[in-house]
Design a protein around this motif. Structure first.
Motif, mmCIF file in Angstrom:
data_model
loop_
_atom_site.group_PDB
_atom_site.id
_atom_site.type_symbol
_atom_site.label_atom_id
_atom_site.label_comp_id
_atom_site.label_asym_id
_atom_site.label_seq_id
_atom_site.Cartn_x
_atom_site.Cartn_y
_atom_site.Cartn_z
ATOM 1 N N ALA A 136 25.998 -43.666 9.832
ATOM 2 C CA ALA A 136 25.789 -42.457 8.925
ATOM 3 C C ALA A 136 25.288 -41.226 9.924
ATOM 4 O O ALA A 136 25.463 -40.139 9.536
ATOM 5 C CB ALA A 136 24.495 -42.892 7.908
ATOM 6 N N ALA A 137 24.607 -41.535 11.017
ATOM 7 C CA ALA A 137 24.195 -40.612 11.872
ATOM 8 C C ALA A 137 25.591 -39.800 12.373
ATOM 9 O O ALA A 137 25.654 -38.670 12.614
ATOM 10 C CB ALA A 137 23.414 -41.337 13.237
ATOM 11 N N CYS A 138 26.590 -40.633 12.832
ATOM 12 C CA CYS A 138 27.704 -40.253 13.405
ATOM 13 C C CYS A 138 28.467 -39.263 12.347
ATOM 14 O O CYS A 138 28.907 -38.072 12.658
ATOM 15 C CB CYS A 138 28.896 -41.276 13.584
ATOM 16 N N LEU A 197 17.932 -40.959 14.516
ATOM 17 C CA LEU A 197 18.597 -42.190 14.457
ATOM 18 C C LEU A 197 19.408 -42.674 15.673
ATOM 19 O O LEU A 197 19.431 -43.764 16.165
ATOM 20 C CB LEU A 197 19.862 -41.888 13.397
ATOM 21 N N PHE A 198 19.642 -41.587 16.478
ATOM 22 C CA PHE A 198 20.628 -42.054 17.694
ATOM 23 C C PHE A 198 19.484 -42.565 18.584
ATOM 24 O O PHE A 198 19.731 -43.466 19.351
ATOM 25 C CB PHE A 198 21.242 -40.682 18.261
ATOM 26 N N VAL A 211 20.487 -23.322 3.961
ATOM 27 C CA VAL A 211 21.155 -24.174 5.004
ATOM 28 C C VAL A 211 20.473 -23.835 6.338
ATOM 29 O O VAL A 211 20.383 -24.821 7.039
ATOM 30 C CB VAL A 211 22.586 -23.452 4.966
ATOM 31 N N VAL A 220 18.653 -32.027 9.220
ATOM 32 C CA VAL A 220 19.561 -33.163 9.299
ATOM 33 C C VAL A 220 20.003 -33.404 10.581
ATOM 34 O O VAL A 220 20.068 -34.528 11.088
ATOM 35 C CB VAL A 220 20.974 -32.555 8.512
ATOM 36 N N CYS A 241 26.054 -15.473 2.872
ATOM 37 C CA CYS A 241 24.753 -15.448 2.530
ATOM 38 C C CYS A 241 24.480 -17.006 2.546
ATOM 39 O O CYS A 241 23.085 -17.344 2.383
ATOM 40 C CB CYS A 241 24.250 -15.050 1.025
ATOM 41 N N LEU A 242 25.388 -17.934 2.531
ATOM 42 C CA LEU A 242 25.016 -19.455 2.723
ATOM 43 C C LEU A 242 24.272 -19.406 4.070
ATOM 44 O O LEU A 242 23.382 -20.565 3.941
ATOM 45 C CB LEU A 242 26.257 -20.108 2.654
ATOM 46 N N PHE A 243 24.491 -18.896 5.094
ATOM 47 C CA PHE A 243 23.876 -19.323 6.506
ATOM 48 C C PHE A 243 23.514 -18.041 7.205
ATOM 49 O O PHE A 243 22.611 -18.389 8.201
ATOM 50 C CB PHE A 243 24.905 -19.962 7.238
ATOM 51 N N LEU A 244 23.308 -16.832 6.555
ATOM 52 C CA LEU A 244 22.912 -15.770 7.361
ATOM 53 C C LEU A 244 21.629 -15.014 6.562
ATOM 54 O O LEU A 244 21.635 -15.182 5.233
ATOM 55 C CB LEU A 244 23.778 -14.579 7.566
ATOM 56 N N SER A 245 20.553 -14.680 7.214
ATOM 57 C CA SER A 245 19.662 -14.184 6.668
ATOM 58 C C SER A 245 19.798 -13.061 5.548
ATOM 59 O O SER A 245 20.800 -12.125 5.769
ATOM 60 C CB SER A 245 18.539 -13.545 7.677
ATOM 61 N N HIS A 246 19.242 -13.319 4.487
ATOM 62 C CA HIS A 246 19.760 -12.267 3.308
ATOM 63 C C HIS A 246 19.283 -10.785 3.446
ATOM 64 O O HIS A 246 20.101 -10.032 3.028
ATOM 65 C CB HIS A 246 19.001 -12.568 2.034
ATOM 66 N N THR A 247 18.396 -10.741 4.236
ATOM 67 C CA THR A 247 17.913 -9.142 4.660
ATOM 68 C C THR A 247 18.995 -8.687 5.326
ATOM 69 O O THR A 247 19.184 -7.425 5.154
ATOM 70 C CB THR A 247 16.655 -9.488 5.315
ATOM 71 N N THR A 255 19.695 -37.144 12.423
ATOM 72 C CA THR A 255 20.623 -37.676 13.189
ATOM 73 C C THR A 255 20.062 -38.130 14.532
ATOM 74 O O THR A 255 20.285 -38.930 15.130
ATOM 75 C CB THR A 255 21.690 -36.386 13.292
ATOM 76 N N LEU A 284 27.550 -31.671 10.900
ATOM 77 C CA LEU A 284 26.505 -30.595 11.287
ATOM 78 C C LEU A 284 27.571 -29.666 12.157
ATOM 79 O O LEU A 284 27.524 -28.403 12.126
ATOM 80 C CB LEU A 284 25.451 -31.024 12.047
ATOM 81 N N GLY A 322 14.541 -15.434 1.170
ATOM 82 C CA GLY A 322 15.399 -14.432 1.914
ATOM 83 C C GLY A 322 16.144 -15.118 3.037
ATOM 84 O O GLY A 322 17.205 -14.774 3.646
ATOM 85 N N GLN A 323 15.604 -16.506 3.294
ATOM 86 C CA GLN A 323 16.205 -17.304 4.192
ATOM 87 C C GLN A 323 17.130 -18.170 3.557
ATOM 88 O O GLN A 323 16.914 -18.673 2.526
ATOM 89 C CB GLN A 323 15.192 -18.039 5.026
ATOM 90 N N PRO A 324 18.404 -18.353 4.131
ATOM 91 C CA PRO A 324 19.344 -19.365 3.327
ATOM 92 C C PRO A 324 18.902 -20.662 3.355
ATOM 93 O O PRO A 324 18.186 -21.007 4.152
ATOM 94 C CB PRO A 324 20.642 -19.215 4.154
ATOM 95 N N SER A 357 29.913 -27.715 10.087
ATOM 96 C CA SER A 357 29.171 -26.561 9.095
ATOM 97 C C SER A 357 28.991 -25.518 10.187
ATOM 98 O O SER A 357 29.022 -24.181 9.978
ATOM 99 C CB SER A 357 28.193 -27.130 8.396
ATOM 100 N N CYS A 358 28.580 -25.792 11.649
ATOM 101 C CA CYS A 358 28.195 -24.751 12.533
ATOM 102 C C CYS A 358 29.506 -23.905 12.913
ATOM 103 O O CYS A 358 29.553 -22.846 13.061
ATOM 104 C CB CYS A 358 27.493 -25.416 13.793
ATOM 105 N N LEU A 400 26.770 -37.561 9.980
ATOM 106 C CA LEU A 400 26.029 -36.248 9.837
ATOM 107 C C LEU A 400 26.189 -35.352 11.046
ATOM 108 O O LEU A 400 26.213 -34.175 10.898
ATOM 109 C CB LEU A 400 24.384 -36.889 9.688
ATOM 110 N N THR A 401 26.423 -36.059 12.010
ATOM 111 C CA THR A 401 26.752 -35.311 13.345
ATOM 112 C C THR A 401 27.970 -34.471 13.064
ATOM 113 O O THR A 401 27.979 -33.270 13.400
ATOM 114 C CB THR A 401 26.974 -35.964 14.504
#
Lengths: 225, 126
Positions: free
Chosen positions: B6-8, A71-72, A57, A64, B70-76, A68, B14, A53-55, B17-18, B10-11
């Motif tokens: 890589a860390a930069c 690493l920093f 992501v 992630v 549904c990719l990032f919110l609770s399905h319920t 990160t 992130l 039920g939890q995505p 995507s947020c 990834l940041t």
């Protein structure tokens, strides 16, 4: 069920890649920040694996993010010793010249039982043998024995040192190991010449090791049966 | 140094995507609120057939948002909205204006929660 299966595979690959990215430090002796990250990652990964039920992501983003940050942190620790001391602390001497430093031991909450257990693990059976015992920032105890209590070395005995010889695996289960060959300074032709003399081919070999001096050990697959 | 890059990266990933998650939730909630206002207005004027058409259109539109949300919110949370949206056109078809209004109010409340859920608010952080 199948969702959990796919998610577990994805998270496994992500965590594996993350640990690889964080480097060898992460899988050896853990510093405070590394311990926190490792514990948190394992805990966070479990939630989207079990709760469909939890995505996914919602699990991946914090993982992630932790990778990160780690690493920093390791980068800043490498650049600034003050920052490293702030995060990891400093090594503490708890035995100096055979004398216990009780105040430091109390501060570190190390009991005498713990200390003597550690000393025994490192083949030290008397406190008077110890010149220094240091609690490192990762929690391990390093012991430096008094010079007269150390076993004599070749240099002390003024013995002629020869080159260190150590064996490397050059053929394993029928295939050559390029790393092993370069490690002992040999090439495939050298190994194949030996195999020809033994009337064997590479595919017949279970294990072949060699040292830079040309000494080798050969175990054929037929010898195992 | 490679790890730092890589860390930069990834940041950056992130943060992007947020930001994308926040924007999508905001847009989805705003569009739903607009559609609900229109449906409520149609109910108030007694034009239940227009309200039914609008509610069915909203249900179809929601199906598209659901796939992204549904990719990032609770399905319920999303399934509760699904259930209310499935009931709304039926109430309107049965001319149950009171139940339809109540469902609209519930959906409005849920869409507000949806909008707030991805916002960086103190309530959400704590």
């Amino acid at each position: 069920m199948s969702i959990s299966l796919v998610r577990t595979c994805i998270l496994y690959i992500v965590i594996l890649a993350g640990m690889r990215l964080m480097g060898k430090r992460q899988i050896s002796q853990l510093q405070t920040s590394e311990l926190v990250v490792t514990l948190l990652i394992s805990d966070i990964a479990a939630v989207p694996m079990q709760d469909t039920g939890q995505p996914l992501v919602s699990g991946l983003i914090p993982i992630v993010c932790l990778i990160t940050l780690e690493l920093f942190m390791s980068f800043f620790m490498m650049k600034s010793s003050r920052f490293r001391r702030l995060l990891c602390g400093s090594p503490v001497v708890i035995i100096e010249n055979g004398q216990l430093r009780v105040k430091e031991m109390k501060a570190l909450r190390i009991t005498l039982e713990d200390l003597f257990e550690e000393l025994r693990c490192k083949d030290v059976f008397s406190l008077s043998d110890v010149a220094f015992a240091i609690v490192e920032t990762n929690g391990t105890l390093s012991i430096i024995k008094k010079p007269e209590k150390n076993p004599p070395t070749a240099a002390m005995m003024q013995l002629q040192n020869s080159d260190p010889l150590f064996e490397a695996v050059i053929i394993h289960d029928g295939s050559f190991s390029p790393f092993g060959l370069s490690f002992c300074g040999k090439d495939q032709a050298w190994a194949e010449a030996i195999l020809r003399r033994k009337k064997a081919c590479v595919q017949d070999v279970f294990l072949m090791t060699a040292d830079p001096g040309g000494h080798y050990t050969l175990i054929l697959k037929e010898d195992l049966s | 140094m490679k790890r730092l890059w890589a860390a930069c990266l990834l940041t950056l990933g992130l943060l992007l995507s947020c930001w994308w998650g926040n924007q999508t939730a905001q847009q989805g909630a705003s569009q739903m609120e607009r559609a609900l206002s229109s449906i409520e207005q149609a109910i108030e004027t007694g034009d239940l057939s227009a309200a039914t058409i609008q509610s069915e259109a909203l249900t179809h539109q929601w199906a598209t948002w659901h796939r992204v949300l549904c990719l990032f919110l609770s399905h319920t949370t999303l399934e509760q909205i699904d259930q209310n949206l499935a009931a709304l056109p039926r109430y309107l078809q049965q001319e149950e204006a009171g139940l339809a209004r109540a469902t609209c109010a519930r959906l409005r409340d849920q869409s507000e929660n949806l909008r707030d859920s991805e916002s960086i608010l103190l309530e959400n952080i704590l």
